[in-house]
Design a protein around this motif. Sequence first.
Motif, short mmCIF file in Angstrom:
data_model
loop_
_atom_site.label_atom_id
_atom_site.label_comp_id
_atom_site.label_asym_id
_atom_site.label_seq_id
_atom_site.Cartn_x
_atom_site.Cartn_y
_atom_site.Cartn_z
N ALA A 1 0.81 -1.22 0.00
CA ALA A 1 0.00 0.00 0.00
C ALA A 1 0.85 1.27 0.00
CB ALA A 1 -0.92 -0.01 1.22
N LEU B 1 -6.06 4.03 2.60
CA LEU B 1 -5.01 4.10 3.61
C LEU B 1 -5.44 5.09 4.68
CD1 LEU B 1 -2.19 2.77 3.98
CD2 LEU B 1 -1.22 4.94 3.22
N GLU C 1 -4.08 -0.05 6.46
CA GLU C 1 -4.63 -0.36 5.14
C GLU C 1 -6.06 -0.89 5.29
OE1 GLU C 1 -3.47 -3.01 1.17
OE2 GLU C 1 -2.42 -3.32 3.08
#
Length: 957
Positions: free
Chosen positions: A230, A863, A953
């Motif tokens: 991520a 995120l 995440e």
Amino acid sequence: MCSWTVEVSPQWRKVVREFTVEIDAPSPLAMLRLALGNIPAGETLWLGPVTLERVDLFSSLLGDDWLYAPEAAGEALPLDSIPAQATPVTQGEDGIDLGALAGEFGEGLTAVLYQEFVAPADGVMTVGMGADWYFEAFCNGQSVYSTMERGNLASDIAPTNHVFNVPVQAGINLLAVRVSSGSEGWSFVSGTVPVVFGDVALERLFRPVAGKDYRPVDDTRFLEVQPGTALDLSGLDGLPRPAGSLGRVIIGATGKPVFEQRPDMPVRFYAFSMPLNGKGMWRQYYHEWDKATIDRYADAVERRGYNLVRLHLPETFLTGWQTMLDSRNRPLDEVMIPQNVAELEQNLDAGNYDRMDYLIAAFKARGIYVTIDLAARNMITRSADNPHEKSFKTRLFTDPAYRNHWKVFVDYFMGRVNPYTGTAYKDETSIAFVSFINEQDFRIATGMEFLTPSFREYLRTKYGSDAALATAWGQDITFDTVPDITESDMRTGDQRAEDTGEFLIATMAEMTTWFYNHLRATGYRGLVTHWDMIMRMLEIPGRAMMPAIAQHTYFAHPGSLPPGQVIPKSVRPNSFAGNYPNDTVIEQTSSLDSSYVRAAAAARFFDRPYFNTEYSHSGPNRYRNERGLYFSSYAALQDWDAITVHNTTVQLHPDPFLTFDSGMDPISRINEFLAAVIFLRGDVSTAPSSVGLQLEDYEMFPDHYLAAIGDEYAKLALVTRIGVLYSEVAPLEPVGSFTPTMSFLIQDFTDLNVSQWYVKADTDDSGRSEPLFQALRQNGILDPANQTDPSSSFYESETGELRLDGAAETMQVITPRLEGALVKDDTPVTLDRLTIQRATRPAAIAVVAIDGQKDLGQANRLLLILSTNAFNTGDIFETDELHICYEVGNTPALIETMHATLSLDDERDDLPEVYALNFDGTRAEPIAVTRVEGELKLDLDTSQLTYGAGFFEIVYP
């Protein structure tokens, strides 16, 4: 008997309890006895040693009523008695404003405050004081505490700034406090603080330790972002590889940087400084890197999203590690200044030069451009650590040998063919721009002796005779007695100030032209910058000559002091910071109502590229979590062309962090992710309107050589684009053409504080900005619904995406792909999709879509960001106010924990998975999430995490 609640921790803690003995007990009962309760079954409590001592220690016996007496220059008021002329004054909530009492302000003014108080017995009294800027306290005529050498250190003046114990005697005592003004204010405050037993300096030390309040990061999964995670931002700019494949970076029709083969689309650069100096070699072992390590580093840079690296101070790297070690404290006067290629090559390290060649090639292959400082303080010599006033920067103004050396090196560098690209540097299109020399701006306060002969010659040419000079300046002076230039000479607005300013401007113009002509003679046709440090009016004509503008700006720039010897310094083989011999001083205030963003915005020229080539909200300032949302959002609103964090935010080798920004500082890492998506990806929109700041010589000179554009104008940057319009000096080559929505003729200016290392513009709360904002409304830049109110320091951008409350030190960012807020307390914050119900620490909280171009509502991958504060394990500060760092710890980093309760609008059927991430992007542990009535609910207590985390995440099926 008394009860006492003690919070038990996994670490040893010293706890102190003060109590009053009310009865006499016979032996053996005349001893301390402890009865413990509320200890869970099966647990072990370690206790001891326990000591008991009699103390007559009092909380502050001082009140708010003082007697005040100003102290004239050369006068020494009594400190053991109250003079007859002393007058009563009462301390208010903000203390005592001595400048207001005196009816004047200037640096070095002195007054004495007196207060009598009654102590119930002989003993010691704990008091707390702060002053702007120096004070010395006397009790009964004896000095008991002084800040006269170091000053207050903290700019937020409070009783907790300085806590000390004062010996007192039973009955009436007299406390006298001599207070001296600093450069920016003159005030005093005292107050009651907790009683401190023993050595106050040792008892007040702050040592963050791993536990409930601070969680250690997993430093085995920290430095290098892993591909596909991520946090992998590879290819974020969307530009083709290799760098330079679209031709040179040039100036477009409207003044924006564009590529030769894509002149209709501006390019934006997201960068960091890579210092190739002695510290860089020490901390990151650059001088030992092989090609595999360089490739690994370039991969790490690419995955962080950077598309530009500033190769900062490469001169030290090119001369080599051993030369750097041998050259420390060796002045330039004692070494050879190479005058030809043969002498130059004697000082070059062939291995490091090859490493730099390969590094630039590795960056190029990954689409990463470079910008290079062609010179700094030492150049290609065997000298190091020269102060600015005796450095290469100053000698270049007047010494032909130093100029020739610069020319020899630049010819050599630009003519060199990189063996790994096959291209000479003069033709290398992956070089976005170069700087003639880093920060050559005049640091007048550090000394201008190097220009005195030239200044005298300038005056001799202008006036012809001593008599003419004396008449013009209105004083008894000759050419041979003209002293070194000082700042005071330039603040008077008279003929002397005008002559001084005109001379310095002419000197800068000659230097600029010389640099430019010699660089162009090498065949290099890329962009160039110069005069990148100080946003003074003095620099405006010199900057106007440049085809591109560069600017440095800082908040909480660190300082240093000789060690206070409170604790011994440690030496560690892996740590430059841990071997730092001095104490580090840092400001501990919020940046949100400071000038560091808006003053830089007011230094931009609209008709040419504007590159921020150094900025930092420096550690260990506790509010540096603000930078990611604050600085990058306004840089994006302004549509600047580059932002360059200072300094090494990408590292391969673990090293404790201390000042500026660092790849080892979790807060820097979070800030840089936010900067990447906000600025480079463009999550925050550019303001559609613009305001020109029209500068005219007759308004600037001779009164404002040392000032910046007024802060009231600079505040306009918080709502729309601003930039300089200045046509009195032509650029050395064509630039763009730009017509703003509206313009103001600049007639007000702001004082600057210039040190050897950084510049700080004063702020202005005079209310003079209100008519300017009203003009924006009248011109349709701010619509009627816009909530901007400069009188309360509240600013809403014309786009509606940014809302800044300077008074509350909070900020909100609301865009389709990112929402976030800077919070200072537990006050709920409602954005568009994100609601913050609880936040127990000052923090940056944001949610970002990381699923291609999808916005927050459609993205299957989000995120969540929580950014608080961070330390090294083993850091030691003077107090929990964090103004002085005595000792730099080591890895792992510790992240301050918080409890955050959040909700996120979510119309989907599937419940996502949520993971706390390591800083390399890998998943650390799952986080519980629920959905209630169309909202995701997250109750995050980060003290419960195994490892410290700032990234979380959110993944939908």
